[in-house]
Design a protein around this motif. Sequence first.
Motif, PDB file in Angstrom:
ATOM      1  N   HIS A 147       0.248   3.753   2.771  1.00  0.00           N
ATOM      2  CA  HIS A 147       0.251   3.286   4.154  1.00  0.00           C
ATOM      3  C   HIS A 147       1.660   2.977   4.657  1.00  0.00           C
ATOM      4  O   HIS A 147       2.543   2.642   3.877  1.00  0.00           O
ATOM      5  CB  HIS A 147      -0.581   2.012   4.295  1.00  0.00           C
ATOM      6  N   GLN A 158      -9.529  -6.900  17.233  1.00  0.00           N
ATOM      7  CA  GLN A 158     -10.639  -6.111  16.694  1.00  0.00           C
ATOM      8  C   GLN A 158     -11.987  -6.459  17.330  1.00  0.00           C
ATOM      9  O   GLN A 158     -13.013  -5.886  16.957  1.00  0.00           O
ATOM     10  CB  GLN A 158     -10.723  -6.312  15.186  1.00  0.00           C
ATOM     11  N   ILE A 217      -7.398   3.709  17.040  1.00  0.00           N
ATOM     12  CA  ILE A 217      -8.240   3.989  15.878  1.00  0.00           C
ATOM     13  C   ILE A 217      -9.062   5.269  16.038  1.00  0.00           C
ATOM     14  O   ILE A 217      -9.749   5.681  15.098  1.00  0.00           O
ATOM     15  CB  ILE A 217      -9.186   2.810  15.554  1.00  0.00           C
ATOM     16  N   LYS A 234      -1.688   6.572   7.524  1.00  0.00           N
ATOM     17  CA  LYS A 234      -2.468   5.340   7.454  1.00  0.00           C
ATOM     18  C   LYS A 234      -1.522   4.163   7.693  1.00  0.00           C
ATOM     19  O   LYS A 234      -0.369   4.185   7.275  1.00  0.00           O
ATOM     20  CB  LYS A 234      -3.133   5.209   6.082  1.00  0.00           C
ATOM     21  N   SER A 278       3.522   0.127   6.483  1.00  0.00           N
ATOM     22  CA  SER A 278       3.289  -1.305   6.654  1.00  0.00           C
ATOM     23  C   SER A 278       3.982  -1.791   7.925  1.00  0.00           C
ATOM     24  O   SER A 278       5.184  -1.574   8.106  1.00  0.00           O
ATOM     25  CB  SER A 278       3.839  -2.082   5.454  1.00  0.00           C
ATOM     26  N   ILE A 319      -1.126  -0.264   7.843  1.00  0.00           N
ATOM     27  CA  ILE A 319      -1.653  -1.586   7.553  1.00  0.00           C
ATOM     28  C   ILE A 319      -0.787  -2.594   8.302  1.00  0.00           C
ATOM     29  O   ILE A 319       0.437  -2.569   8.191  1.00  0.00           O
ATOM     30  CB  ILE A 319      -1.698  -1.883   6.041  1.00  0.00           C
ATOM     31  N   ARG A 354       0.860  -1.178   0.000  1.00  0.00           N
ATOM     32  CA  ARG A 354       0.000   0.000   0.000  1.00  0.00           C
ATOM     33  C   ARG A 354       0.903   1.236   0.000  1.00  0.00           C
ATOM     34  O   ARG A 354       1.423   1.608   1.044  1.00  0.00           O
ATOM     35  CB  ARG A 354      -0.889   0.059   1.241  1.00  0.00           C
ATOM     36  N   ASP A 381      -5.898   5.651  10.954  1.00  0.00           N
ATOM     37  CA  ASP A 381      -6.546   4.708  10.041  1.00  0.00           C
ATOM     38  C   ASP A 381      -5.713   3.431  10.036  1.00  0.00           C
ATOM     39  O   ASP A 381      -4.584   3.419   9.546  1.00  0.00           O
ATOM     40  CB  ASP A 381      -6.608   5.326   8.643  1.00  0.00           C
ATOM     41  N   ILE A 382      -6.259   2.351  10.610  1.00  0.00           N
ATOM     42  CA  ILE A 382      -5.515   1.100  10.736  1.00  0.00           C
ATOM     43  C   ILE A 382      -6.259  -0.022  10.034  1.00  0.00           C
ATOM     44  O   ILE A 382      -7.424  -0.285  10.324  1.00  0.00           O
ATOM     45  CB  ILE A 382      -5.294   0.720  12.212  1.00  0.00           C
ATOM     46  N   GLU A 383      -5.585  -0.667   9.079  1.00  0.00           N
ATOM     47  CA  GLU A 383      -6.136  -1.823   8.387  1.00  0.00           C
ATOM     48  C   GLU A 383      -5.335  -3.070   8.770  1.00  0.00           C
ATOM     49  O   GLU A 383      -4.221  -2.978   9.275  1.00  0.00           O
ATOM     50  CB  GLU A 383      -6.059  -1.629   6.866  1.00  0.00           C
ATOM     51  N   PHE A 384      -5.910  -4.221   8.502  1.00  0.00           N
ATOM     52  CA  PHE A 384      -5.245  -5.490   8.769  1.00  0.00           C
ATOM     53  C   PHE A 384      -5.246  -6.332   7.499  1.00  0.00           C
ATOM     54  O   PHE A 384      -6.225  -6.324   6.751  1.00  0.00           O
ATOM     55  CB  PHE A 384      -5.958  -6.261   9.879  1.00  0.00           C
ATOM     56  N   THR A 385      -4.169  -7.050   7.274  1.00  0.00           N
ATOM     57  CA  THR A 385      -4.134  -7.974   6.143  1.00  0.00           C
ATOM     58  C   THR A 385      -3.347  -9.216   6.529  1.00  0.00           C
ATOM     59  O   THR A 385      -2.344  -9.131   7.246  1.00  0.00           O
ATOM     60  CB  THR A 385      -3.520  -7.317   4.888  1.00  0.00           C
TER      61      THR A 385
END
Length: 199
Positions: free
Chosen positions: A54, A160, A183, A145, A56, A147, A51, A187-191
């Motif tokens: 973002h 989560q 949060i 951001k 990482s 991830i 990303r 902005d925190i995403e997970f993958t």
Amino acid sequence: SELSFRLQVQQGLKLMSYLTSYRFQLETCFNKVALKPITQLFYEQSQYIYRPSHYSIWIDGSGANKDHQGATWAMAVTKHGMGFQLFEFLGFATGHVVLNPQESFYIGCDSATNNTGELSAMFYALLWTVHFAPCHRELYGYLPKFIIGYDSELAANVTQGKWHLRYHTNLVLVVQSLYLYAITFADIEFTHIKSVSYT
């Protein structure tokens, strides 16, 4: 009950004050022998976490085994450029799972298992975002951001609140509280990334 909820909120606020007082910084000095294979690993696994917009954060944990008496955790941070093959390595952090409540870095772990290692890695990843995000906003004028790349479905889903865990209660409370705090301003995403062997 309402009283129980209020007590949990008060406990959570007290916990946040304590957690955010940690001065957590990444290490940047690699063993030269390890630099090439680690860089290759980042490159191969980046397909799962790429990303450009973002930061990482890569996390992993391990439990006690015949070679290691205690559980451990690790995290690393990279930032991709617009080109897939170009990325910046910001640093890493590693540590042992602390079981003694009297030690400074105790975060609620009650046993040296793979799960406490993974949740500890998640904790420190979130803690880094809490410290880094305000600095980034002050420098660039906007919040970054993130991830988080993980291989433990348990750690990601428990953090989560998607899964309920009947054990490691104190550790789960700490990690979930830190996630809810983080949060609110990041902005925190997970993958999910494929588990790999480091041997």
